[in-house]
Design a protein around this motif. Structure first.
Motif, PDB file in Angstrom:
ATOM      1  N   THR A 120      14.746   0.929  51.086  1.00 19.19           N
ATOM      2  CA  THR A 120      15.510   2.141  51.379  1.00 19.19           C
ATOM      3  C   THR A 120      16.053   2.769  50.103  1.00 19.19           C
ATOM      4  OG1 THR A 120      17.371   3.077  52.599  1.00 19.19           O
ATOM      5  CG2 THR A 120      17.680   0.848  51.762  1.00 19.19           C
ATOM      6  N   SER A 121      16.065   4.112  50.062  1.00 25.49           N
ATOM      7  CA  SER A 121      16.642   4.748  48.868  1.00 25.49           C
ATOM      8  C   SER A 121      18.087   5.134  49.099  1.00 25.49           C
ATOM      9  CB  SER A 121      15.847   5.978  48.448  1.00 25.49           C
ATOM     10  OG  SER A 121      15.044   6.488  49.439  1.00 25.49           O
ATOM     11  N   GLN A 122      18.526   5.164  50.339  1.00 26.60           N
ATOM     12  CA  GLN A 122      19.820   5.772  50.611  1.00 26.60           C
ATOM     13  C   GLN A 122      20.640   5.000  51.638  1.00 26.60           C
ATOM     14  OE1 GLN A 122      20.479   8.842  49.123  1.00 26.60           O
ATOM     15  NE2 GLN A 122      22.389   9.376  50.141  1.00 26.60           N
ATOM     16  N   LEU A 153      11.141   0.276  36.736  1.00 28.52           N
ATOM     17  CA  LEU A 153      12.383  -0.288  37.267  1.00 28.52           C
ATOM     18  C   LEU A 153      12.269  -0.756  38.718  1.00 28.52           C
ATOM     19  CD1 LEU A 153      15.464  -0.673  36.663  1.00 28.52           C
ATOM     20  CD2 LEU A 153      15.820   1.557  37.729  1.00 28.52           C
ATOM     21  N   VAL A 154      12.952  -1.864  39.011  1.00 26.00           N
ATOM     22  CA  VAL A 154      13.253  -2.242  40.396  1.00 26.00           C
ATOM     23  C   VAL A 154      14.758  -2.465  40.468  1.00 26.00           C
ATOM     24  CG1 VAL A 154      13.055  -4.053  42.148  1.00 26.00           C
ATOM     25  CG2 VAL A 154      11.009  -3.237  40.996  1.00 26.00           C
ATOM     26  N   PHE A 191      23.493   3.501  45.339  1.00 21.37           N
ATOM     27  CA  PHE A 191      23.288   2.342  44.458  1.00 21.37           C
ATOM     28  C   PHE A 191      23.681   2.723  43.023  1.00 21.37           C
ATOM     29  CE2 PHE A 191      19.625   2.010  47.664  1.00 21.37           C
ATOM     30  CZ  PHE A 191      20.454   1.486  48.646  1.00 21.37           C
ATOM     31  N   ILE A 192      22.870   2.340  42.030  1.00 18.75           N
ATOM     32  CA  ILE A 192      23.202   2.731  40.647  1.00 18.75           C
ATOM     33  C   ILE A 192      22.499   4.053  40.317  1.00 18.75           C
ATOM     34  CG2 ILE A 192      23.062   2.127  38.190  1.00 18.75           C
ATOM     35  CD1 ILE A 192      22.678  -0.835  39.105  1.00 18.75           C
ATOM     36  N   THR A 193      21.197   4.064  40.559  1.00 16.80           N
ATOM     37  CA  THR A 193      20.362   5.143  40.045  1.00 16.80           C
ATOM     38  C   THR A 193      20.618   6.494  40.727  1.00 16.80           C
ATOM     39  OG1 THR A 193      18.684   4.309  41.545  1.00 16.80           O
ATOM     40  CG2 THR A 193      18.447   3.714  39.220  1.00 16.80           C
ATOM     41  N   SER A 194      20.562   6.497  42.071  1.00 13.79           N
ATOM     42  CA  SER A 194      20.676   7.790  42.761  1.00 13.79           C
ATOM     43  C   SER A 194      22.073   8.373  42.584  1.00 13.79           C
ATOM     44  CB  SER A 194      20.384   7.639  44.256  1.00 13.79           C
ATOM     45  OG  SER A 194      19.123   7.065  44.430  1.00 13.79           O
ATOM     46  N   ARG A 195      23.088   7.505  42.524  1.00 11.11           N
ATOM     47  CA  ARG A 195      24.461   7.985  42.367  1.00 11.11           C
ATOM     48  C   ARG A 195      24.640   8.665  41.008  1.00 11.11           C
ATOM     49  NH1 ARG A 195      29.713   4.110  43.314  1.00 11.11           N
ATOM     50  NH2 ARG A 195      31.249   5.357  42.213  1.00 11.11           N
ATOM     51  N   ILE A 199      24.679  13.210  40.427  1.00 14.15           N
ATOM     52  CA  ILE A 199      25.791  13.985  39.872  1.00 14.15           C
ATOM     53  C   ILE A 199      25.376  14.697  38.585  1.00 14.15           C
ATOM     54  CG2 ILE A 199      27.014  12.282  38.443  1.00 14.15           C
ATOM     55  CD1 ILE A 199      29.429  13.460  40.506  1.00 14.15           C
ATOM     56  N   LEU A 200      24.461  14.077  37.866  1.00 16.68           N
ATOM     57  CA  LEU A 200      23.935  14.743  36.668  1.00 16.68           C
ATOM     58  C   LEU A 200      23.229  16.047  37.068  1.00 16.68           C
ATOM     59  CD1 LEU A 200      23.119  14.495  33.549  1.00 16.68           C
ATOM     60  CD2 LEU A 200      20.949  13.689  34.442  1.00 16.68           C
ATOM     61  N   ARG A 201      22.401  15.962  38.113  1.00 12.54           N
ATOM     62  CA  ARG A 201      21.694  17.169  38.561  1.00 12.54           C
ATOM     63  C   ARG A 201      22.688  18.214  39.083  1.00 12.54           C
ATOM     64  NH1 ARG A 201      17.590  15.828  42.581  1.00 12.54           N
ATOM     65  NH2 ARG A 201      16.174  15.530  40.845  1.00 12.54           N
ATOM     66  N   LEU A 202      23.706  17.746  39.789  1.00 16.77           N
ATOM     67  CA  LEU A 202      24.683  18.688  40.345  1.00 16.77           C
ATOM     68  C   LEU A 202      25.400  19.431  39.218  1.00 16.77           C
ATOM     69  CD1 LEU A 202      25.806  19.726  43.002  1.00 16.77           C
ATOM     70  CD2 LEU A 202      27.490  17.875  42.974  1.00 16.77           C
TER      71      LEU A 202
END
Ligand code: NAD
Length: 288
Positions: A120-122, A153-154, A191-195, A199-202
């Motif tokens: 799962t990604s989310q 990465l995993v 998790f780590i990556t998507s979080r 915010i960087l993209r936002l």
């Protein structure tokens, strides 16, 4: 953990077929299972195409590619997929009920000692595991990146109930696949990556909306300034802005308003300006 002999991948979509290919390229036997005959057919084509690319690029001999392909089985039969598997990775559609149902069935068929991972990604690992009753402590997040055969990465994620031994087994599995493994020690949305990346993209979206720079210059700044292969805005267009807004709304609920989508971003989605797939997003695209 010894390199597993057999990996069962549940779901043979974009991620599932990539994970199966990756396992086969690492010398394991991989069985990808899907409920859709069309998905299974596409999975076979995708693996053939990808292996041919490795051969063409001189990264794999034709012999090794054929051997890897021979270690992949595609099936609609869950019992066939899970029988004797030492690792089960769930990569079905990102819907809680579907994941709980598929994992619930698999856990009854797979060996008791099998590592049980979800890609799962989310979704919350803890919430998915809650549907597994006495097996809840076996489930661990094993988050691959797209495409799994290329990305290094995993991200391993511990659910609230995950046994520490399963975190270590997931780490060993990722390493046996040749990946660098990071561990998100607390199950937390994004998790780590998507979080971090959301915010960087936002922030890039906000700079664009404030007229600080053009989309091209924001992306170029991040690409050349930080060695990113793609800019956050162009990558957002590629993945779909509807998906992104949905993701950050979930992150805002969990982590606060700093993740809340801007009005401009919401309007883009409402207007169907979804990125590449709709012909326009932060950039304009040629019709496909
Ligand atoms: N695409 C990405 O970039 C990416 C990256 C990391 C993680 N993920 C996650 O990986 C998972 C799969 O994503 P995807 O992009 O491969 O999706 P996808 O839509 O390409 O594939 C999902 C597959 O699951 C199958 N499926 C649905 N119900 C099923 C069932 N009951 N039993 C077996 N198969 C079933 C579908 O037929 C489909 O082939 C999701 O949880 C997603 O969030 C995706």
């Amino acid at each position: 953990m010894q390199a597993p002999d057999k990996v069962a991948v549940l779901g043979a979509g974009i991620m599932g077929n990539g994970i199966a290919q990756l396992a086969a390229m690492a010398g394991m036997t991989a069985v990808a299972r899907d409920v859709s005959a069309e998905a299974l057919r596409r999975a076979g084509d995708a693996i053939d195409t990808s292996l041919a690319r490795f051969v063409k690029a001189g990264k794999l001999s034709a012999h090794d590619a054929a051997a890897a392909r021979g270690r992949v089985t595609l099936t609609a039969d869950l019992a066939e997929a899970t029988d004797g598997a030492s690792v089960v990775i769930e990569a079905v559609t990102e819907v809680l009920d579907v994941k709980q149902q598929v994992l619930g069935e698999a856990v009854e068929l797979a060996p008791e000692h099998a590592l049980l991972g979800t890609n799962t990604s989310q979704l919350s690992i803890t919430t998915i595991a809650a549907g597994l009753g006495e097996h809840a402590s076996r489930l661990v997040g094993v988050h691959f990146f797209n495409p799994p055969v290329m990305m290094r990465l995993v991200e391993v994620i511990a659910g609230l109930q995950t046994r520490p031994s399963e975190i270590e087994r997931a780490r060993a599995f990722g390493e046996a696949l040749g990946k660098q493994v990071v561990v998100c020690r607390k199950d937390s949305p994004g998790f780590i990556t998507s979080r971090a990346y959301a915010i960087l993209r936002l922030e890039c979206v906000k700079m664009l909306e404030e007229g600080i720079a053009t989309a091209e210059d924001i992306d170029t700044a991040l690409k050349l300034g930080f060695n990113f292969p793609m800019g956050p805005l162009e990558l957002g267009d590629m993945n779909g802005l509807d998906t992104y807004v949905h993701a950050i709304e979930g992150l805002a609920d969990a982590h606060g308003d700093r993740f809340r989508p801007t009005v401009g971003l919401r309007n883009m989605v409402a207007a169907g300006r979804l990125g590449r797939k709709s012909g326009a997003g932060f950039y304009e695209y040629e019709p496909r």
